[in-house]
Scaffold this motif. Structure first.
Motif, PDB file in Angstrom:
ATOM      1  N   SER A 162      30.503  40.156  28.864  1.00 58.02           N
ATOM      2  CA  SER A 162      30.292  39.191  28.218  1.00 58.02           C
ATOM      3  C   SER A 162      30.335  37.977  29.083  1.00 58.02           C
ATOM      4  O   SER A 162      30.719  36.577  28.918  1.00 58.02           O
ATOM      5  CB  SER A 162      31.449  38.855  27.016  1.00 58.02           C
ATOM      6  N   SER A 163      30.204  38.079  30.638  1.00 56.58           N
ATOM      7  CA  SER A 163      30.426  37.298  31.252  1.00 56.58           C
ATOM      8  C   SER A 163      29.335  36.014  31.404  1.00 56.58           C
ATOM      9  O   SER A 163      28.208  36.415  30.705  1.00 56.58           O
ATOM     10  CB  SER A 163      30.182  37.639  32.814  1.00 56.58           C
ATOM     11  N   SER A 164      29.457  34.998  31.502  1.00 53.60           N
ATOM     12  CA  SER A 164      28.583  33.665  31.535  1.00 53.60           C
ATOM     13  C   SER A 164      28.060  33.352  32.875  1.00 53.60           C
ATOM     14  O   SER A 164      28.333  33.798  33.948  1.00 53.60           O
ATOM     15  CB  SER A 164      29.323  32.422  31.056  1.00 53.60           C
ATOM     16  N   ILE A 165      26.926  32.617  32.829  1.00 55.33           N
ATOM     17  CA  ILE A 165      26.198  32.553  34.071  1.00 55.33           C
ATOM     18  C   ILE A 165      27.220  31.602  35.132  1.00 55.33           C
ATOM     19  O   ILE A 165      27.103  31.697  36.078  1.00 55.33           O
ATOM     20  CB  ILE A 165      24.876  31.770  33.995  1.00 55.33           C
ATOM     21  N   ASP A 166      28.113  30.788  34.276  1.00 57.84           N
ATOM     22  CA  ASP A 166      28.905  29.920  35.216  1.00 57.84           C
ATOM     23  C   ASP A 166      29.828  30.552  35.789  1.00 57.84           C
ATOM     24  O   ASP A 166      30.121  30.360  36.893  1.00 57.84           O
ATOM     25  CB  ASP A 166      29.814  29.073  34.067  1.00 57.84           C
ATOM     26  N   TRP A 167      30.287  31.759  35.439  1.00 61.81           N
ATOM     27  CA  TRP A 167      31.349  32.626  35.900  1.00 61.81           C
ATOM     28  C   TRP A 167      30.573  33.557  37.113  1.00 61.81           C
ATOM     29  O   TRP A 167      31.179  33.308  38.175  1.00 61.81           O
ATOM     30  CB  TRP A 167      31.801  33.788  35.031  1.00 61.81           C
ATOM     31  N   LEU A 168      29.293  33.811  37.051  1.00 59.96           N
ATOM     32  CA  LEU A 168      28.684  34.429  38.148  1.00 59.96           C
ATOM     33  C   LEU A 168      28.277  33.359  39.417  1.00 59.96           C
ATOM     34  O   LEU A 168      28.132  33.952  40.398  1.00 59.96           O
ATOM     35  CB  LEU A 168      27.410  35.213  37.647  1.00 59.96           C
ATOM     36  N   SER A 169      28.133  32.154  38.791  1.00 63.85           N
ATOM     37  CA  SER A 169      27.930  31.066  39.764  1.00 63.85           C
ATOM     38  C   SER A 169      28.987  30.688  40.715  1.00 63.85           C
ATOM     39  O   SER A 169      28.838  29.671  41.434  1.00 63.85           O
ATOM     40  CB  SER A 169      27.398  29.992  39.008  1.00 63.85           C
ATOM     41  N   ILE A 170      30.193  31.171  40.503  1.00 59.69           N
ATOM     42  CA  ILE A 170      31.348  31.174  41.423  1.00 59.69           C
ATOM     43  C   ILE A 170      31.118  31.608  42.555  1.00 59.69           C
ATOM     44  O   ILE A 170      31.446  32.757  42.763  1.00 59.69           O
ATOM     45  CB  ILE A 170      32.617  31.303  40.770  1.00 59.69           C
ATOM     46  N   LEU A 171      30.303  31.318  43.325  1.00 58.42           N
ATOM     47  CA  LEU A 171      29.746  31.806  44.765  1.00 58.42           C
ATOM     48  C   LEU A 171      29.624  30.836  45.777  1.00 58.42           C
ATOM     49  O   LEU A 171      28.591  30.048  45.973  1.00 58.42           O
ATOM     50  CB  LEU A 171      28.502  32.497  44.321  1.00 58.42           C
ATOM     51  N   ASP A 172      30.707  30.622  46.338  1.00 57.56           N
ATOM     52  CA  ASP A 172      30.909  29.591  47.633  1.00 57.56           C
ATOM     53  C   ASP A 172      31.468  30.005  48.797  1.00 57.56           C
ATOM     54  O   ASP A 172      31.639  29.061  49.820  1.00 57.56           O
ATOM     55  CB  ASP A 172      31.734  28.437  46.762  1.00 57.56           C
ATOM     56  N   GLY A 173      31.537  31.509  49.097  1.00 52.87           N
ATOM     57  CA  GLY A 173      32.161  32.145  50.070  1.00 52.87           C
ATOM     58  C   GLY A 173      33.552  32.012  50.308  1.00 52.87           C
ATOM     59  O   GLY A 173      34.212  32.412  51.127  1.00 52.87           O
ATOM     60  N   ASP A 174      34.444  31.491  49.263  1.00 53.03           N
ATOM     61  CA  ASP A 174      36.114  31.554  49.168  1.00 53.03           C
ATOM     62  C   ASP A 174      36.356  32.986  48.939  1.00 53.03           C
ATOM     63  O   ASP A 174      36.263  33.468  47.768  1.00 53.03           O
ATOM     64  CB  ASP A 174      36.319  30.722  48.070  1.00 53.03           C
ATOM     65  N   LEU A 175      36.783  33.663  49.718  1.00 57.41           N
ATOM     66  CA  LEU A 175      37.331  34.958  49.515  1.00 57.41           C
ATOM     67  C   LEU A 175      38.748  35.236  49.558  1.00 57.41           C
ATOM     68  O   LEU A 175      39.174  36.421  49.611  1.00 57.41           O
ATOM     69  CB  LEU A 175      36.706  35.865  50.744  1.00 57.41           C
ATOM     70  N   SER A 176      39.404  34.231  49.449  1.00 59.14           N
ATOM     71  CA  SER A 176      41.210  34.275  49.422  1.00 59.14           C
ATOM     72  C   SER A 176      41.566  34.826  48.204  1.00 59.14           C
ATOM     73  O   SER A 176      42.348  35.542  48.156  1.00 59.14           O
ATOM     74  CB  SER A 176      41.533  32.692  49.743  1.00 59.14           C
ATOM     75  N   ASP A 231      38.644  43.790  32.410  1.00 59.16           N
ATOM     76  CA  ASP A 231      37.245  43.956  32.228  1.00 59.16           C
ATOM     77  C   ASP A 231      36.375  43.616  33.417  1.00 59.16           C
ATOM     78  O   ASP A 231      35.037  43.008  33.206  1.00 59.16           O
ATOM     79  CB  ASP A 231      36.921  43.186  31.108  1.00 59.16           C
ATOM     80  N   ASN A 232      36.930  43.587  34.816  1.00 51.74           N
ATOM     81  CA  ASN A 232      36.290  43.408  35.863  1.00 51.74           C
ATOM     82  C   ASN A 232      35.998  41.792  36.339  1.00 51.74           C
ATOM     83  O   ASN A 232      35.600  41.410  37.269  1.00 51.74           O
ATOM     84  CB  ASN A 232      34.847  44.076  35.951  1.00 51.74           C
ATOM     85  N   TYR A 233      36.911  40.919  35.528  1.00 51.87           N
ATOM     86  CA  TYR A 233      36.966  39.593  36.163  1.00 51.87           C
ATOM     87  C   TYR A 233      38.092  39.413  37.030  1.00 51.87           C
ATOM     88  O   TYR A 233      38.831  40.680  37.494  1.00 51.87           O
ATOM     89  CB  TYR A 233      37.420  38.724  34.825  1.00 51.87           C
ATOM     90  N   GLY A 234      37.903  38.206  37.976  1.00 46.95           N
ATOM     91  CA  GLY A 234      38.936  38.187  39.090  1.00 46.95           C
ATOM     92  C   GLY A 234      40.302  37.515  38.560  1.00 46.95           C
ATOM     93  O   GLY A 234      40.455  37.466  37.197  1.00 46.95           O
ATOM     94  N   PRO A 235      41.003  37.286  39.554  1.00 47.86           N
ATOM     95  CA  PRO A 235      40.759  37.406  40.962  1.00 47.86           C
ATOM     96  C   PRO A 235      40.676  38.821  41.289  1.00 47.86           C
ATOM     97  O   PRO A 235      41.784  39.775  41.101  1.00 47.86           O
ATOM     98  CB  PRO A 235      42.068  36.774  41.797  1.00 47.86           C
ATOM     99  N   TYR A 236      40.056  39.282  42.301  1.00 46.48           N
ATOM    100  CA  TYR A 236      39.907  40.575  42.754  1.00 46.48           C
ATOM    101  C   TYR A 236      40.954  40.783  43.540  1.00 46.48           C
ATOM    102  O   TYR A 236      41.276  40.390  44.442  1.00 46.48           O
ATOM    103  CB  TYR A 236      38.650  40.726  43.407  1.00 46.48           C
ATOM    104  N   ASN A 237      41.357  42.342  43.357  1.00 48.52           N
ATOM    105  CA  ASN A 237      42.513  42.927  44.268  1.00 48.52           C
ATOM    106  C   ASN A 237      41.909  43.258  45.772  1.00 48.52           C
ATOM    107  O   ASN A 237      41.098  44.153  45.766  1.00 48.52           O
ATOM    108  CB  ASN A 237      42.957  44.011  43.636  1.00 48.52           C
ATOM    109  N   LEU A 238      42.334  42.443  46.671  1.00 50.00           N
ATOM    110  CA  LEU A 238      41.486  42.484  48.004  1.00 50.00           C
ATOM    111  C   LEU A 238      41.895  43.892  48.605  1.00 50.00           C
ATOM    112  O   LEU A 238      41.389  44.163  49.696  1.00 50.00           O
ATOM    113  CB  LEU A 238      42.446  41.601  49.140  1.00 50.00           C
ATOM    114  N   ALA A 239      42.899  44.815  48.096  1.00 55.13           N
ATOM    115  CA  ALA A 239      43.176  46.117  48.662  1.00 55.13           C
ATOM    116  C   ALA A 239      42.072  47.003  48.075  1.00 55.13           C
ATOM    117  O   ALA A 239      42.126  48.090  48.476  1.00 55.13           O
ATOM    118  CB  ALA A 239      44.565  46.191  48.427  1.00 55.13           C
TER     119      ALA A 239
END
Length: 207
Positions: A69-83, A20-28
């Protein structure tokens, strides 16, 4: 109806993830595509794309980072960590890999249902968290000129926090960085989502 605009001048970047488009995202998953299948952006965003193409006569790209159904906590995972991008870092990763990070014009933000439906006794923090999230958007997406915020619709259930979320969303009209779009009265509301006709109506009203 099931009509969703799929014109040749609107593109999406990356793929909708299997969970449902949650991560971790496939970098490829970094290809430009027509917005269909796993590259879909949905009827509402597709209609906005159509309206912009017909108005501005230029190609449009829409990067979809929505998750059901994403929460604002999930969207707030925004810190530049792209690993292993998750939350807001997924959109950041897509912006960097697509080469659009310094060219994006705006963010369309539709979220709040998760907090509106929280059970009685849960501390209400959506408004405070959204203010913190706006600061993150300004830091990591400096090209954003505006955030378009769709206010939650009116729910028939007795959710004590639903009114608080709607009011905090309404008060965003006083921030020049924000544009607030009402959703009450949109056609085809099924107590959570809308019909395709309703999404097209919402797109036109926002446009």
């Amino acid at each position: 109806d099931d009509v969703v605009y799929q014109g040749e001048w609107v593109r999406s970047f990356g793929l909708v993830q299997g969970n449902d488009n949650y991560g971790p995202y496939n970098l490829a998953d970094t290809l430009w595509s027509l917005p269909v299948g796993r590259a879909r952006i949905g009827p509402w965003a597709a209609e906005i794309g159509r309206l912009l193409i017909e108005s501005e006569k230029i190609p449009i790209s829409i990067i979809n980072s929505a998750a059901g159904s994403s929460s604002i906590d999930w969207l707030s995972i925004l810190d530049g960590d792209l690993s292993g991008p998750d939350g807001g870092n997924i959109m950041l990763y897509k912006g960097i890999k697509s080469g659009t990070l310094n060219h994006v014009k705006s963010l369309i933000y539709r979220q709040g249902e998760s907090e509106a439906a929280q059970i009685y006794g849960t501390p209400y923090l959506w408004g405070t968290k959204f203010e913190a999230l706006k600061l993150k958007y300004k830091k990591y997406f400096p090209a954003f000129k505006l955030i378009f915020l769709s206010q939650n619709n009116v729910y028939e259930w007795r959710y004590p926090q639903a009114g608080f979320v709607r009011e905090d969303q309404r008060k965003q009209i006083y921030d020049p960085y924000m544009r607030v779009i009402a959703t009450a009265g949109i056609k085809g509301f099924d107590r959570l989502h809308y019909s395709n006709e309703g999404y097209r109506q919402s797109a036109m009203e926002q446009f």
